[in-house]
Design a protein around this motif. Structure first.
Motif, PDB file in Angstrom:
ATOM      1  N   LEU A 157      42.191 -40.048   7.793  1.00  0.00           N
ATOM      2  CA  LEU A 157      43.294 -40.443   6.928  1.00  0.00           C
ATOM      3  C   LEU A 157      42.922 -41.121   5.735  1.00  0.00           C
ATOM      4  N   ALA A 158      42.063 -42.085   5.889  1.00  0.00           N
ATOM      5  CA  ALA A 158      41.490 -42.779   4.550  1.00  0.00           C
ATOM      6  C   ALA A 158      40.852 -42.090   3.849  1.00  0.00           C
ATOM      7  N   ARG A 159      39.979 -40.994   4.546  1.00  0.00           N
ATOM      8  CA  ARG A 159      39.043 -40.285   3.363  1.00  0.00           C
ATOM      9  C   ARG A 159      39.892 -39.436   2.809  1.00  0.00           C
ATOM     10  N   LEU A 160      40.990 -38.632   3.475  1.00  0.00           N
ATOM     11  CA  LEU A 160      42.036 -37.630   2.727  1.00  0.00           C
ATOM     12  C   LEU A 160      42.658 -38.345   1.886  1.00  0.00           C
ATOM     13  N   ALA A 161      43.116 -39.682   1.960  1.00  0.00           N
ATOM     14  CA  ALA A 161      43.640 -40.262   0.674  1.00  0.00           C
ATOM     15  C   ALA A 161      42.929 -40.690  -0.500  1.00  0.00           C
ATOM     16  N   ALA A 162      41.642 -40.684  -0.189  1.00  0.00           N
ATOM     17  CA  ALA A 162      40.744 -41.343  -1.131  1.00  0.00           C
ATOM     18  C   ALA A 162      40.184 -40.268  -1.819  1.00  0.00           C
ATOM     19  N   GLY A 163      39.975 -38.941  -1.133  1.00  0.00           N
ATOM     20  CA  GLY A 163      39.318 -37.798  -1.790  1.00  0.00           C
ATOM     21  C   GLY A 163      39.892 -36.475  -1.649  1.00  0.00           C
ATOM     22  N   ARG A 164      39.508 -35.391  -2.633  1.00  0.00           N
ATOM     23  CA  ARG A 164      39.971 -34.178  -2.167  1.00  0.00           C
ATOM     24  C   ARG A 164      39.068 -33.211  -1.423  1.00  0.00           C
ATOM     25  N   TYR A 165      39.739 -32.895  -0.500  1.00  0.00           N
ATOM     26  CA  TYR A 165      38.887 -31.754   0.614  1.00  0.00           C
ATOM     27  C   TYR A 165      39.683 -30.441   0.571  1.00  0.00           C
ATOM     28  N   ASP A 166      38.925 -29.573   0.695  1.00  0.00           N
ATOM     29  CA  ASP A 166      39.641 -28.356   0.704  1.00  0.00           C
ATOM     30  C   ASP A 166      39.748 -27.899   2.041  1.00  0.00           C
ATOM     31  N   VAL A 167      39.368 -28.115   3.096  1.00  0.00           N
ATOM     32  CA  VAL A 167      39.292 -27.992   4.740  1.00  0.00           C
ATOM     33  C   VAL A 167      39.229 -29.058   5.529  1.00  0.00           C
ATOM     34  N   LEU A 168      40.273 -29.114   6.509  1.00  0.00           N
ATOM     35  CA  LEU A 168      40.074 -30.163   7.513  1.00  0.00           C
ATOM     36  C   LEU A 168      39.597 -29.370   8.858  1.00  0.00           C
ATOM     37  N   PHE A 169      38.373 -29.788   9.386  1.00  0.00           N
ATOM     38  CA  PHE A 169      37.813 -29.143  10.515  1.00  0.00           C
ATOM     39  C   PHE A 169      37.936 -30.143  11.506  1.00  0.00           C
ATOM     40  N   THR A 170      38.646 -30.091  12.588  1.00  0.00           N
ATOM     41  CA  THR A 170      38.904 -31.158  13.499  1.00  0.00           C
ATOM     42  C   THR A 170      39.136 -30.747  14.949  1.00  0.00           C
ATOM     43  N   ASP A 171      38.487 -31.508  15.867  1.00  0.00           N
ATOM     44  CA  ASP A 171      38.971 -31.475  17.189  1.00  0.00           C
ATOM     45  C   ASP A 171      40.137 -31.764  17.559  1.00  0.00           C
ATOM     46  N   VAL A 172      40.744 -30.956  18.510  1.00  0.00           N
ATOM     47  CA  VAL A 172      42.326 -31.100  18.848  1.00  0.00           C
ATOM     48  C   VAL A 172      42.470 -32.468  19.599  1.00  0.00           C
ATOM     49  N   SER A 173      41.431 -32.963  20.503  1.00  0.00           N
ATOM     50  CA  SER A 173      41.684 -34.085  21.375  1.00  0.00           C
ATOM     51  C   SER A 173      40.694 -35.105  20.602  1.00  0.00           C
ATOM     52  N   LEU A 174      41.472 -36.141  20.113  1.00  0.00           N
ATOM     53  CA  LEU A 174      40.869 -37.479  19.524  1.00  0.00           C
ATOM     54  C   LEU A 174      41.569 -38.749  19.897  1.00  0.00           C
ATOM     55  N   PRO A 175      40.914 -39.564  19.650  1.00  0.00           N
ATOM     56  CA  PRO A 175      41.301 -40.841  20.194  1.00  0.00           C
ATOM     57  C   PRO A 175      42.311 -41.517  19.340  1.00  0.00           C
ATOM     58  N   GLY A 176      43.664 -41.749  19.692  1.00  0.00           N
ATOM     59  CA  GLY A 176      44.620 -42.384  19.092  1.00  0.00           C
ATOM     60  C   GLY A 176      45.626 -41.550  18.681  1.00  0.00           C
TER      61      GLY A 176
END
Length: 240
Positions: A157-176
């Motif tokens: 979330l900090a990275r997304l707020a600070a910079g522009r990305y075209d794609v979020l590639f994320t695992d479904v199971s994450l901590p927190g």
């Protein structure tokens, strides 16, 4: 076989021993062939990754053609659009022992709408397994995209707020926080964000996602990742 001005790769054996001629070496640049450290396996050369389906057809004994593939080589200016030709090379017993891949510059194809060709994607990878995160980022860079990796949703979330990305590639199971909730917040902040989920549970946890996405079942193949990137480079259909 290698005495030609065309860039050539020879893939020998299913363990993927790769030989290349001087023309390919000049195209790929000095960084080609360098293997990531530790226990992380090397990524596939860009022509073989971009023509994964055609490579498999050649292994099955069929000559195959992959037109107009975009190739970008890390640390080199030699990328561009190429037509790829895959030819099975047979042993004395007529089994396919290797595959020859030839690269030829692709003829420019005018876009009907006059739009520019899609450039490299800027991708944020969210994966709490450090080795997997590193490997995915290396594969994405080998495909010619920009990739940053983080292991925790808060960092994402900090990275997304600070910079522009075209794609979020994320695992479904994450901590927190689940990858689904992370993607939901990312899309709320940037509606044009494209999302790729990676999951070991199939689409079970994605049934009620209200925004467009693609998903990959772990473990996924290199060509499946390339196909997903090709799809998110264009507008995604809305899921219902």
């Amino acid at each position: 076989m290698f005495n030609t001005p065309l860039p050539l790769l020879l893939v020998w054996g299913r363990d993927m021993t790769v030989l290349f001629n001087d023309a390919y070496g000049a195209l790929a640049g000095p960084a080609y062939g360098r293997v990531p450290g530790g226990s992380v396996p090397p990524v596939m050369p860009p022509p073989l990754a971009a023509g994964g389906a055609e490579l498999e057809r050649a292994w099955d004994g069929e000559a195959a053609y992959a037109p107009g593939r975009t190739l970008v080589f890390a640390g080199s200016d030699g990328g561009g659009h190429y037509d790829l030709y895959f030819t099975p090379v047979r042993a004395g017993d007529d089994t396919v022992a290797g595959v020859l891949c030839a690269l030829a510059p692709a003829a420019p194809v005018p876009d009907a709408a006059g739009a520019d060709t899609t450039g490299p994607l800027r991708i944020l990878v969210v994966e709490d397994n450090v080795d997997s995160q590193y490997l995915v980022c290396e594969m994405l860079r080998a495909f010619g995209h920009e990739a940053d990796g983080v292991g925790h949703p808060d960092d994402a979330l900090a990275r997304l707020a600070a910079g522009r990305y075209d794609v979020l590639f994320t695992d479904v199971s994450l901590p927190g926080m689940s990858g689904v909730e992370l993607a939901r917040q990312a899309v709320a902040q940037a509606p044009s964000m494209r999302v790729i989920f990676a999951s070991g549970y199939g689409d079970t946890l994605l049934r009620h996602v209200e925004f467009p996405y693609l998903s990959l079942q772990k473990p996924y193949e290199l060509d499946q990742l390339q196909q997903a990137l090709d799809k998110v480079a264009h507008p995604l259909p809305v899921r219902t």
